[in-house]
Write a protein that holds these residues in place. Structure first.
Motif, PDB file in Angstrom:
ATOM      1  N   ASN A  82      -5.102  -4.229 -11.703  1.00  0.00           N
ATOM      2  CA  ASN A  82      -4.957  -4.615 -10.307  1.00  0.00           C
ATOM      3  C   ASN A  82      -3.555  -4.295  -9.820  1.00  0.00           C
ATOM      4  O   ASN A  82      -2.612  -4.252 -10.610  1.00  0.00           O
ATOM      5  CB  ASN A  82      -5.194  -6.122 -10.167  1.00  0.00           C
ATOM      6  N   ARG A  83      -3.437  -4.093  -8.506  1.00  0.00           N
ATOM      7  CA  ARG A  83      -2.141  -3.787  -7.929  1.00  0.00           C
ATOM      8  C   ARG A  83      -1.469  -5.091  -7.486  1.00  0.00           C
ATOM      9  O   ARG A  83      -2.050  -5.870  -6.732  1.00  0.00           O
ATOM     10  CB  ARG A  83      -2.368  -2.872  -6.731  1.00  0.00           C
ATOM     11  N   PRO A  84      -0.283  -5.373  -7.975  1.00  0.00           N
ATOM     12  CA  PRO A  84       0.357  -6.647  -7.615  1.00  0.00           C
ATOM     13  C   PRO A  84       0.877  -6.647  -6.182  1.00  0.00           C
ATOM     14  O   PRO A  84       1.064  -5.591  -5.590  1.00  0.00           O
ATOM     15  CB  PRO A  84       1.518  -6.740  -8.594  1.00  0.00           C
ATOM     16  N   LEU A  85       1.108  -7.830  -5.664  1.00  0.00           N
ATOM     17  CA  LEU A  85       1.729  -7.952  -4.344  1.00  0.00           C
ATOM     18  C   LEU A  85       3.220  -7.673  -4.489  1.00  0.00           C
ATOM     19  O   LEU A  85       3.781  -7.770  -5.571  1.00  0.00           O
ATOM     20  CB  LEU A  85       1.553  -9.370  -3.803  1.00  0.00           C
ATOM     21  N   GLN A 119     -15.229  -1.612 -10.350  1.00  0.00           N
ATOM     22  CA  GLN A 119     -14.453  -1.546 -11.581  1.00  0.00           C
ATOM     23  C   GLN A 119     -13.908  -2.918 -11.956  1.00  0.00           C
ATOM     24  O   GLN A 119     -13.603  -3.729 -11.093  1.00  0.00           O
ATOM     25  CB  GLN A 119     -13.278  -0.579 -11.408  1.00  0.00           C
ATOM     26  N   GLY A 158     -11.097  -5.291 -12.951  1.00  0.00           N
ATOM     27  CA  GLY A 158      -9.653  -5.289 -12.773  1.00  0.00           C
ATOM     28  C   GLY A 158      -8.968  -6.095 -13.857  1.00  0.00           C
ATOM     29  O   GLY A 158      -9.497  -7.102 -14.327  1.00  0.00           O
ATOM     30  N   VAL A 207      -9.407  -0.861 -14.587  1.00  0.00           N
ATOM     31  CA  VAL A 207      -8.137  -0.514 -13.956  1.00  0.00           C
ATOM     32  C   VAL A 207      -7.283  -1.773 -13.835  1.00  0.00           C
ATOM     33  O   VAL A 207      -7.780  -2.885 -13.853  1.00  0.00           O
ATOM     34  CB  VAL A 207      -8.325   0.094 -12.544  1.00  0.00           C
ATOM     35  N   LEU A 250      -0.775 -12.935  -8.444  1.00  0.00           N
ATOM     36  CA  LEU A 250      -1.730 -12.626  -7.390  1.00  0.00           C
ATOM     37  C   LEU A 250      -1.756 -11.113  -7.219  1.00  0.00           C
ATOM     38  O   LEU A 250      -0.713 -10.465  -7.188  1.00  0.00           O
ATOM     39  CB  LEU A 250      -1.244 -13.302  -6.111  1.00  0.00           C
ATOM     40  N   SER A 251      -2.963 -10.531  -7.138  1.00  0.00           N
ATOM     41  CA  SER A 251      -3.010  -9.075  -7.042  1.00  0.00           C
ATOM     42  C   SER A 251      -4.197  -8.614  -6.210  1.00  0.00           C
ATOM     43  O   SER A 251      -5.139  -9.369  -5.964  1.00  0.00           O
ATOM     44  CB  SER A 251      -3.074  -8.462  -8.437  1.00  0.00           C
ATOM     45  N   HIS A 252      -4.115  -7.345  -5.783  1.00  0.00           N
ATOM     46  CA  HIS A 252      -5.225  -6.742  -5.047  1.00  0.00           C
ATOM     47  C   HIS A 252      -6.272  -6.311  -6.050  1.00  0.00           C
ATOM     48  O   HIS A 252      -5.949  -5.631  -7.022  1.00  0.00           O
ATOM     49  CB  HIS A 252      -4.731  -5.515  -4.275  1.00  0.00           C
ATOM     50  N   PRO A 253      -7.553  -6.663  -5.836  1.00  0.00           N
ATOM     51  CA  PRO A 253      -8.570  -6.332  -6.822  1.00  0.00           C
ATOM     52  C   PRO A 253      -8.791  -4.828  -6.947  1.00  0.00           C
ATOM     53  O   PRO A 253      -8.477  -4.059  -6.039  1.00  0.00           O
ATOM     54  CB  PRO A 253      -9.822  -7.036  -6.302  1.00  0.00           C
ATOM     55  N   ALA A 254      -9.341  -4.447  -8.095  1.00  0.00           N
ATOM     56  CA  ALA A 254      -9.647  -3.046  -8.342  1.00  0.00           C
ATOM     57  C   ALA A 254     -10.695  -2.575  -7.340  1.00  0.00           C
ATOM     58  O   ALA A 254     -11.599  -3.326  -6.995  1.00  0.00           O
ATOM     59  CB  ALA A 254     -10.176  -2.896  -9.769  1.00  0.00           C
ATOM     60  N   PRO A 255     -10.586  -1.319  -6.866  1.00  0.00           N
ATOM     61  CA  PRO A 255     -11.559  -0.833  -5.891  1.00  0.00           C
ATOM     62  C   PRO A 255     -12.938  -0.666  -6.512  1.00  0.00           C
ATOM     63  O   PRO A 255     -13.069  -0.374  -7.701  1.00  0.00           O
ATOM     64  CB  PRO A 255     -10.967   0.517  -5.471  1.00  0.00           C
ATOM     65  N   LEU A 278       4.310 -15.484  -3.819  1.00  0.00           N
ATOM     66  CA  LEU A 278       3.043 -15.850  -3.200  1.00  0.00           C
ATOM     67  C   LEU A 278       2.028 -16.153  -4.296  1.00  0.00           C
ATOM     68  O   LEU A 278       1.825 -15.345  -5.200  1.00  0.00           O
ATOM     69  CB  LEU A 278       2.559 -14.669  -2.349  1.00  0.00           C
ATOM     70  N   GLN A 289      -7.757  -5.358   0.350  1.00  0.00           N
ATOM     71  CA  GLN A 289      -6.878  -5.070   1.477  1.00  0.00           C
ATOM     72  C   GLN A 289      -6.284  -3.664   1.443  1.00  0.00           C
ATOM     73  O   GLN A 289      -6.032  -3.076   2.473  1.00  0.00           O
ATOM     74  CB  GLN A 289      -5.737  -6.083   1.505  1.00  0.00           C
ATOM     75  N   HIS A 290      -6.084  -3.138   0.235  1.00  0.00           N
ATOM     76  CA  HIS A 290      -5.377  -1.865   0.193  1.00  0.00           C
ATOM     77  C   HIS A 290      -6.327  -0.679   0.251  1.00  0.00           C
ATOM     78  O   HIS A 290      -5.914   0.447   0.127  1.00  0.00           O
ATOM     79  CB  HIS A 290      -4.506  -1.782  -1.059  1.00  0.00           C
ATOM     80  N   ASP A 336      -7.413 -22.609  -4.651  1.00  0.00           N
ATOM     81  CA  ASP A 336      -7.302 -21.235  -4.149  1.00  0.00           C
ATOM     82  C   ASP A 336      -6.518 -21.122  -2.843  1.00  0.00           C
ATOM     83  O   ASP A 336      -6.566 -20.084  -2.191  1.00  0.00           O
ATOM     84  CB  ASP A 336      -8.698 -20.624  -3.963  1.00  0.00           C
ATOM     85  N   ALA A 387       0.824  -1.207   0.000  1.00  0.00           N
ATOM     86  CA  ALA A 387       0.000   0.000   0.000  1.00  0.00           C
ATOM     87  C   ALA A 387       0.860   1.260   0.000  1.00  0.00           C
ATOM     88  O   ALA A 387       0.413   2.324  -0.379  1.00  0.00           O
ATOM     89  CB  ALA A 387      -0.912   0.002   1.216  1.00  0.00           C
ATOM     90  N   MET A 416      -9.011 -16.179  -2.259  1.00  0.00           N
ATOM     91  CA  MET A 416     -10.189 -15.329  -2.255  1.00  0.00           C
ATOM     92  C   MET A 416     -10.512 -14.853  -0.855  1.00  0.00           C
ATOM     93  O   MET A 416     -10.868 -13.695  -0.657  1.00  0.00           O
ATOM     94  CB  MET A 416     -11.377 -16.101  -2.828  1.00  0.00           C
ATOM     95  N   GLU A 417     -10.332 -15.728   0.144  1.00  0.00           N
ATOM     96  CA  GLU A 417     -10.687 -15.289   1.495  1.00  0.00           C
ATOM     97  C   GLU A 417      -9.701 -14.230   2.019  1.00  0.00           C
ATOM     98  O   GLU A 417      -9.975 -13.564   3.002  1.00  0.00           O
ATOM     99  CB  GLU A 417     -10.792 -16.478   2.472  1.00  0.00           C
ATOM    100  N   HIS A 418      -8.577 -14.059   1.301  1.00  0.00           N
ATOM    101  CA  HIS A 418      -7.647 -12.992   1.653  1.00  0.00           C
ATOM    102  C   HIS A 418      -7.905 -11.737   0.825  1.00  0.00           C
ATOM    103  O   HIS A 418      -7.146 -10.778   0.904  1.00  0.00           O
ATOM    104  CB  HIS A 418      -6.202 -13.445   1.433  1.00  0.00           C
ATOM    105  N   LEU A 456      -7.702 -11.435  -2.416  1.00  0.00           N
ATOM    106  CA  LEU A 456      -6.761 -11.294  -3.521  1.00  0.00           C
ATOM    107  C   LEU A 456      -7.301 -12.031  -4.740  1.00  0.00           C
ATOM    108  O   LEU A 456      -8.022 -13.010  -4.620  1.00  0.00           O
ATOM    109  CB  LEU A 456      -5.399 -11.887  -3.134  1.00  0.00           C
ATOM    110  N   GLN A 457      -6.951 -11.529  -5.924  1.00  0.00           N
ATOM    111  CA  GLN A 457      -7.354 -12.202  -7.150  1.00  0.00           C
ATOM    112  C   GLN A 457      -6.142 -12.867  -7.777  1.00  0.00           C
ATOM    113  O   GLN A 457      -5.070 -12.283  -7.841  1.00  0.00           O
ATOM    114  CB  GLN A 457      -7.958 -11.194  -8.138  1.00  0.00           C
TER     115      GLN A 457
END
Ligand SMILES: [Zn+2]
Ligand SMILES: [Zn+2]
Lengths: 247, 211
Positions: free
Chosen positions: A29-32, B22, B24, A27, B14-19, A37, B209-210, A44, A11, B1-3, B5-6
């Motif tokens: 997505n923002r990667p880790l 939208q 992603g 948009v 692995l990435s944080h989904p679009a807010p 990971l 998460q972000h 999943d 973040a 998914m339970e975290h 993350l997509q």
């Protein structure tokens, strides 16, 4: 858990953290920040892929799905095998595969000849399917892998390598040379009762091609390519630039 | 998914989904991202129903007909197997029985079972069910073998006026069964097998998460 705390600093990994990267339809997505990971594609389960010695495989902790195998010299071997496969593919499709001889009459066919005969007999949809599974998909499977491994020869593989790699899995699923070869063998046994079979050079090329395709598949490591290519969002690789923020 | 993350279906990133709502996209490979394959169960069921509808004519209509001086003879898949059954040919006819008759029906049954267990939220045997899915996925392509047998028999037996073999109407239905079942397997998302365990972890409750 350690994994979660490592993923958090994402973040704050730059000034643009709160403004989304705009994609033409949405948009990005923002990667880790931790690229090792992954989530298992079959269940999943979130886990980290460890560095293992070459030859060793990593399996999902929850469902046993093979996640990654560390392959020796993956790109060079795949390149060599795909060049050989391309050569055999060209031979297999340009010379007769089979002939039959019955009471002085001979008839020959190639792989394409089989689809052509179906087309002429009115089974056009099946003809297209056979053409797709026996000729087009294998050709693209070999051709795409050849281009990908060539593109990966550069220090920073360009994005088009990824575009090609996205489609490899699809053509691999529908490329059915080995199934076709079994079908040819069954047809041969059937026909052998009424006519003499004349095996052609293409038949032997197809045997070799099946072997080469299997070897090509087991040598290729898509993960290695994905880790090296230029990203779709044209941002520098996050691992290379993001400072590891330690709380 | 339970975290929250997509995971990218194509490249595995692995990435944080679009807010918000939208769409992603994967920053690495440009693929559109979802938590699960969209409308996975509906698509799988639709392909399975279509496959079952084609299964009947595929087995009842002739896949090949041969014309010779003795007349015209049409064979269904099963008749083709019987013809092939001989002291030398039986291993191959066994392959055809397995690939053309057993695999397609077993595949449809297995996929129906998996869809039903996901719909009912069955709590057990996740590891076995995902293994069943992988087996169906691995084995499915081999039922295509009969399409190739017929293709090359037709292509080779063009010995006018002695004997000519032509494809029959059953071939199209049989090829359709193979393709439709493969599409059903492709559109099924095996992660749904595990979701059934925790019905509370739905997409709606996942918080990016972000944010
Ligand atoms: Zn797993
Ligand atoms: Zn991706």
């Amino acid at each position: 858990m350690d994994l979660a705390s490592r993923a958090e600093p994402n973040a704050r990994d730059g000034s643009s953290a709160n403004s989304p990267w705009h994609h033409r339809h949405g948009v990005w997505n923002r990667p880790l920040t931790v690229p090792s990971l992954v989530a298992c594609p079959d269940c999943d389960f979130l886990q980290r892929i460890p560095e293992v010695p070459t030859g060793a495989a990593v399996r999902c902790r929850q469902c046993g799905k093979g996640l990654w195998r560390h392959k020796t010299d993956s790109l060079n071997r795949t390149l060599a095998l795909s060049i050989a496969a391309l050569a055999l593919f060209v031979i297999a499709n340009s010379v007769p595969m089979l002939g039959v001889n019955a009471v002085g009459r001979e008839s020959f066919t190639t792989v394409a000849g089989g689809t052509q005969q179906l087309w002429q007999d009115g089974e056009k949809i099946v003809a297209v399917l056979v053409f797709f599974a026996a000729i087009l998909s294998p050709a693209l499977q070999i051709g795409l892998l050849l281009l990908i491994t060539l593109g990966c020869g550069r220090p920073r593989p360009p994005f088009w390598v990824g575009v090609l790699l996205r489609h490899v899995q699809f053509f691999r699923t529908w490329s059915m040379i080995e199934v076709m070869l079994l079908g040819v063998l069954v047809a041969l046994t059937k026909i052998a009762e009424i006519a003499t079979i004349i095996p052609g050079l293409a038949l032997f090329s197809l045997f070799g091609l099946v072997m080469l395709l299997a070897a090509m598949d087991s040598c290729f490591d898509p993960r290695e390519v994905w880790e090296r290519i230029e990203w779709a969002n044209h941002k520098p690789h996050p691992v290379a630039t993001a400072p590891e923020v330690q709380p | 998914m339970e975290h929250g993350l997509q995971s990218c279906h194509t490249c595995g990133l692995l990435s944080h989904p679009a807010p918000g709502a939208q769409t992603g996209y994967c920053p690495r490979c440009d693929e559109e991202l979802h938590f699960r394959k969209p409308e996975s169960l509906q698509r799988t069921v639709a392909f399975l129903i279509a496959a079952m509808a084609c299964y009947v004519p595929a087995n009842l209509l002739p896949v090949m007909s041969s014309t010779s001086a003795a007349g015209t003879e049409s064979d269904t898949i099963l008749q083709g197997v019987v013809l092939l059954w001989s002291p030398t040919g039986w291993p191959l006819s066994l392959i055809v029985v397995i690939a053309s008759i057993m695999i397609p029906s077993a595949k449809i049954a297995a996929m129906l079972y998996l869809v039903l267990t996901v719909k009912r939220g069955a709590p057990r045997n996740n590891a076995q069910r995902v293994k069943l899915y992988r087996m169906v996925e691995f084995i499915g392509r081999w039922s295509m073998v009969d399409v190739f047998v017929d293709t090359f028999t037709v292509a080779l037996i063009q010995l006018q006026p002695l004997m000519v073999v032509e494809p029959g109407p059953g071939l199209l239905f049989f090829a359709a069964v193979v393709v439709l079942t493969m599409l059903a397997v492709e559109s099924f998302d095996p992660r749904l097998l595990w979701d059934a365990n925790s019905p509370e972890s739905t997409v709606a409750q996942v918080q990016p998460q972000h944010a």
